[in-house]
Design an enzyme around this catalytic site. Structure first.
Site, PDB file in Angstrom:
ATOM      1  N   SER A  66       7.357  -2.223   2.067  1.00  0.00           N
ATOM      2  CA  SER A  66       6.625  -2.963   3.092  1.00  0.00           C
ATOM      3  C   SER A  66       7.546  -3.935   3.826  1.00  0.00           C
ATOM      4  O   SER A  66       8.555  -4.393   3.285  1.00  0.00           O
ATOM      5  CB  SER A  66       5.470  -3.748   2.468  1.00  0.00           C
TER       6      SER A  66
HETATM    7  N1  SAH Z   1       4.456  -2.362  -2.931  1.00  0.00           N
HETATM    8  C1  SAH Z   1       5.476  -1.434  -2.481  1.00  0.00           C
HETATM    9  C2  SAH Z   1       5.161  -0.750  -1.158  1.00  0.00           C
HETATM   10  C3  SAH Z   1       4.036   0.101  -1.290  1.00  0.00           C
HETATM   11  S1  SAH Z   1       3.841   1.468  -0.194  1.00  0.00           S
HETATM   12  C4  SAH Z   1       6.840  -2.079  -2.376  1.00  0.00           C
HETATM   13  O1  SAH Z   1       6.956  -3.280  -2.596  1.00  0.00           O
HETATM   14  O2  SAH Z   1       7.795  -1.361  -2.105  1.00  0.00           O
HETATM   15  C5  SAH Z   1       2.372   2.092  -1.011  1.00  0.00           C
HETATM   16  C6  SAH Z   1       2.599   2.746  -2.344  1.00  0.00           C
HETATM   17  O3  SAH Z   1       1.330   3.078  -2.896  1.00  0.00           O
HETATM   18  C7  SAH Z   1       3.377   4.061  -2.253  1.00  0.00           C
HETATM   19  O4  SAH Z   1       4.448   4.041  -3.143  1.00  0.00           O
HETATM   20  C8  SAH Z   1       2.341   5.110  -2.671  1.00  0.00           C
HETATM   21  O5  SAH Z   1       2.909   6.218  -3.344  1.00  0.00           O
HETATM   22  C9  SAH Z   1       1.444   4.298  -3.590  1.00  0.00           C
HETATM   23  N2  SAH Z   1       0.087   4.836  -3.768  1.00  0.00           N
HETATM   24  C10 SAH Z   1      -0.655   5.523  -2.881  1.00  0.00           C
HETATM   25  N3  SAH Z   1      -1.867   5.805  -3.416  1.00  0.00           N
HETATM   26  C11 SAH Z   1      -1.885   5.299  -4.675  1.00  0.00           C
HETATM   27  C12 SAH Z   1      -2.845   5.272  -5.723  1.00  0.00           C
HETATM   28  N4  SAH Z   1      -4.044   5.848  -5.590  1.00  0.00           N
HETATM   29  N5  SAH Z   1      -2.509   4.649  -6.877  1.00  0.00           N
HETATM   30  C13 SAH Z   1      -1.294   4.057  -7.029  1.00  0.00           C
HETATM   31  N6  SAH Z   1      -0.338   4.049  -6.058  1.00  0.00           N
HETATM   32  C14 SAH Z   1      -0.628   4.670  -4.907  1.00  0.00           C
END
Ligand code: SAH
Length: 219
Positions: A66
């Site tokens: 992000s």
């Molecule tokens: N917090 C992260 C950025 C997140 S991007 C950082 O600091 O880098 C969103 C993330 O959520 C992605 O890695 C994606 O694979 C994950 N994601 C998507 N759906 C999800 C779910 N149902 N449960 C857990 N993770 C999920």
């Protein structure tokens, strides 16, 4: 880790903190955590110059780390205090989890994509924080470690997952980007009142990758 974080990186990080201040991030605890966590280590080394720009960045498996502003904004809304149990949905690169851990939170983080989960779990072992990572569907939360003081969702959620509300302590806070349409999410801060009811506050619009549902976790 230390030799991989030199004066140049520290200087760039200070500048990033000033950019975040100019964008109205005011919580000093959040700013000092951003100042402490070496974001460049979360990106492949060839992308060093992008690490301290206030921009999101691809981290593989079609996912992104992000934008620093978004991390700071969500963390500020979460009002984390030392010793709190925090559940993060969407481990991704692990950067947000480290910012929370730097603030003294006990962090539990769930990632849906196996490749990313394995890569980030290994990477986080090199960081000076204890972060518990889990492979699974964040919509289900982590019943065995519940309840949590704070829950942070870092992907676009189509609805407010009731299972996660159930895993929140009274007076607990959940921050969730709730899908408004295909492009945008409304940032919500939900406060769980002692009688179990929710107080909802709206905090503007953001763009996140979608929260995946029922895709199986063998990918
Ligand atoms: N917090 C992260 C950025 C997140 S991007 C950082 O600091 O880098 C969103 C993330 O959520 C992605 O890695 C994606 O694979 C994950 N994601 C998507 N759906 C999800 C779910 N149902 N449960 C857990 N993770 C999920």
């Amino acid at each position: 880790m230390l030799e991989r974080d030199n004066y140049r990186h520290k200087g760039l990080r200070k500048q990033l903190v000033e950019v975040l201040r100019s964008k109205k991030i005011t919580d000093e605890a959040v700013l000092s955590a951003i100042n402490a966590v070496p974001r460049h280590l979360f990106l492949d080394s060839s992308f060093l110059e992008f690490a301290y720009q206030d921009k999101p960045f691809p981290i593989g498996s079609g996912q992104t780390i992000s934008q620093p502003y978004t991390v700071a904004f969500q963390t500020e809304l979460l009002q984390v205090k030392k010793g709190m149990k925090v559940l993060e949905i969407g481990t991704g690169s692990g950067y947000q989890a480290c910012v929370l851990a730097e603030m003294g939170a006990k962090v539990f983080s769930i990632e849906r994509q196996r490749k990313l989960y394995i890569k980030t779990k290994a990477f986080l072992l090199e960081m000076p924080y204890v972060i518990k990572t889990f492979l699974g569907d964040g919509n289900e939360g982590l019943a065995i470690h519940a309840p949590f003081d704070r829950i942070l969702i870092t992907a676009a959620a189509p609805e407010i997952p009731q299972t996660l509300i159930d895993q929140l302590n009274p007076d607990g806070i959940m921050v969730i980007p709730l899908s408004e349409n295909e492009k945008e999410q409304k940032m919500l801060r939900l406060i769980k009142n002692s009688d179990g009811s929710l107080t909802t506050q709206e905090h503007g619009f953001f763009r996140f990758v979608p929260l995946l549902e029922n895709i199986g976790n063998d990918n």
